[in-house]
Scaffold this motif. Structure first.
Motif, mmCIF file in Angstrom:
data_model
loop_
_atom_site.group_PDB
_atom_site.id
_atom_site.type_symbol
_atom_site.label_atom_id
_atom_site.label_comp_id
_atom_site.label_asym_id
_atom_site.label_seq_id
_atom_site.Cartn_x
_atom_site.Cartn_y
_atom_site.Cartn_z
ATOM 1 N N SER A 210 0.833 -1.207 0.000
ATOM 2 C CA SER A 210 0.000 0.000 0.000
ATOM 3 C C SER A 210 0.866 1.254 0.000
ATOM 4 N N GLN A 211 2.010 1.211 0.706
ATOM 5 C CA GLN A 211 2.905 2.369 0.703
ATOM 6 C C GLN A 211 3.505 2.588 -0.694
ATOM 7 N N ARG B 17 0.629 3.915 -3.002
ATOM 8 C CA ARG B 17 0.277 5.298 -2.651
ATOM 9 C C ARG B 17 1.340 6.272 -3.156
ATOM 10 N N GLU C 23 0.524 9.222 -5.967
ATOM 11 C CA GLU C 23 0.727 10.638 -5.634
ATOM 12 C C GLU C 23 1.528 11.362 -6.718
#
Length: 408
Positions: free
Chosen positions: A360-361, A364, A368
């Motif tokens: 997920s990091q 994300r 971004e």
């Protein structure tokens, strides 16, 4: 008395001056009381020159004769290095792969090592000699000269270290170790003091060019300690490639960011959603000896699905021809699309096993920056994504920062 095997690549022995530098480095290790075996490649560019000569004479050279020819490159280097050591007052003997008897199978130009007779090397080491061995080559049961293919000298070094039960195998190259990513892309990239064999295998297979994957596999199989060092800098500690231990789990979760510009994507649209369809698509591709990397099959709708996979860019046009000629009509696919403007970016680390939220990091961080993920592949210690090639360097930089890899 420590026994070490050192391997020097083509750039390290590119001319007599550099061969002299290698000799002085080896002499320093000998002066410390160590037993030293040195494996060398041909001088930088020499193997390509010899292959070029062969193709001028015969456009598709006989593999057996090509091996006879290209193996001479290393024979030049071992003799020159032995002379350079003797000039420094160090006892040294040079050996070709067949003289050591590095026994291989008979697959010319891509042979595999079967066995090494280490008795002659041990006898020389016990008498105080530095043993200089030609990398990249061996001999089959029938006495034919063979070569080991890409990364062959690294593999020779590791195999000799395994046979001799050496304390360490040191791979000298043009970088001073394994980095968190390519410093040319991320100037803040940091040299790793140590990395596990599993992580190094993933990084080598995912595009890191520091070590050839075959040599890492060999080292892992025979538990040979590997160290990557620079042949152009004074002694540093380089990067030790070793086995995972409990302490490793307390270190950073992610060890590095690997990337590969050589990925191409193929999508087969409108495939009938039935058992066996994946084999019908990929079977003919495999029969043509084309490696497939990431594979995705979408959820079926209205009885059809889309099937996407990646191949090396060099294989794209051949794979498309095979699919259009042999597969599309046979399975009733609507369309086949190829895209060679893709790249693969991967985060690698054994710490993933005991930490959640890495995926997920990663996702994300990419979203971004407006970077679209086209495909995803995971294993226990890596997550790979396929993205548009033009965003590759940006993705590497932002992921390197997001996982704190520039921090000591």
């Amino acid at each position: 008395m420590a026994l070490i095997v050192q391997k020097y690549g083509g750039t390290s022995v590119a001319n007599p001056e550099r061969i002299g530098n290698v000799a002085r480095r080896v002499a320093r290790h000998k002066a410390l009381g160590q037993q030293v075996v040195v494996v060398v490649s041909a001088m930088s560019g020499e193997t390509n020159r010899l292959i070029g000569l062969a193709k001028e004479v015969m456009p598709n050279p006989s593999p057996r004769e090509l091996d006879v020819l290209v193996s001479t490159g290393e024979q030049v280097t071992i003799a020159l290095l032995a002379m350079a050591l003797q000039e420094l007052g160090v006892k040294a003997k040079s050996y070709t792969g067949s003289q050591v008897r590095i026994l291989t199978d008979n697959a010319h130009t891509k042979a595999r090592i079967l066995k090494i007779d280490e008795e002659r090397m041990r006898a020389d080491l016990d008498q105080g000699y530095v043993v200089v061995v030609a990398g990249f080559q061996g001999v089959d049961e029938a006495g034919n000269i063979t070569t080991l293919g890409r990364g062959g000298s690294d593999t020779t070094g590791v195999a000799l270290a395994a046979a001799l039960k050496a304390d360490e195998c040191q791979i000298y190259t043009d970088v001073d170790g394994v980095y968190t990513t390519d410093p040319r892309v991320v100037p803040e990239a940091r040299r790793l003091k140590s990395v596990t064999f599993e992580e190094m295998l993933e990084m080598a297979s995912l595009g890191s060019k520091v070590l050839q994957i075959r040599s890492v596999e060999f080292a892992g199989k025979y538990k040979v300690k590997l160290r990557v060092l620079s042949s152009f800098e004074e002694e540093g500690e380089g990067t030790l490639i070793t086995f995972e231990d409990d302490k490793q789990m307390e270190q950073p979760i992610i060890s590095g960011i690997a990337f590969n510009r050589d990925e191409a994507k193929i999508t087969v649209l409108g495939v009938p959603d039935r058992p066996g369809i994946a084999y019908q698509i990929l079977g003919p591709v495999a029969d043509a000896n084309i490696d497939v990397d990431i594979i995705i099959q979408n959820v079926g709708a209205d009885g059809t699905t889309d099937f996407t996979f990646t191949v090396h860019k060099n294989d794209l046009s051949r794979a498309l021809d095979i699919l259009r000629d042999k597969v599309q009509g046979h399975i009733g696919a609507r369309e086949i699309i190829g895209d060679d403007k893709t790249a693969k970016v991967s985060v690698v680390g054994v710490g993933m096993r005991s930490h959640v939220g890495i995926a997920s990091q990663m996702f994300r961080t990419l979203v971004e920056e407006g970077i679209n993920i086209q495909m995803i592949s995971t294993s226990e210690i890596k997550i790979s994504v396929v993205i548009d090639e033009k965003y590759m360097e940006l993705a590497v930089r932002v992921l390197h920062k997001a996982f704190g890899l520039e921090e000591v």
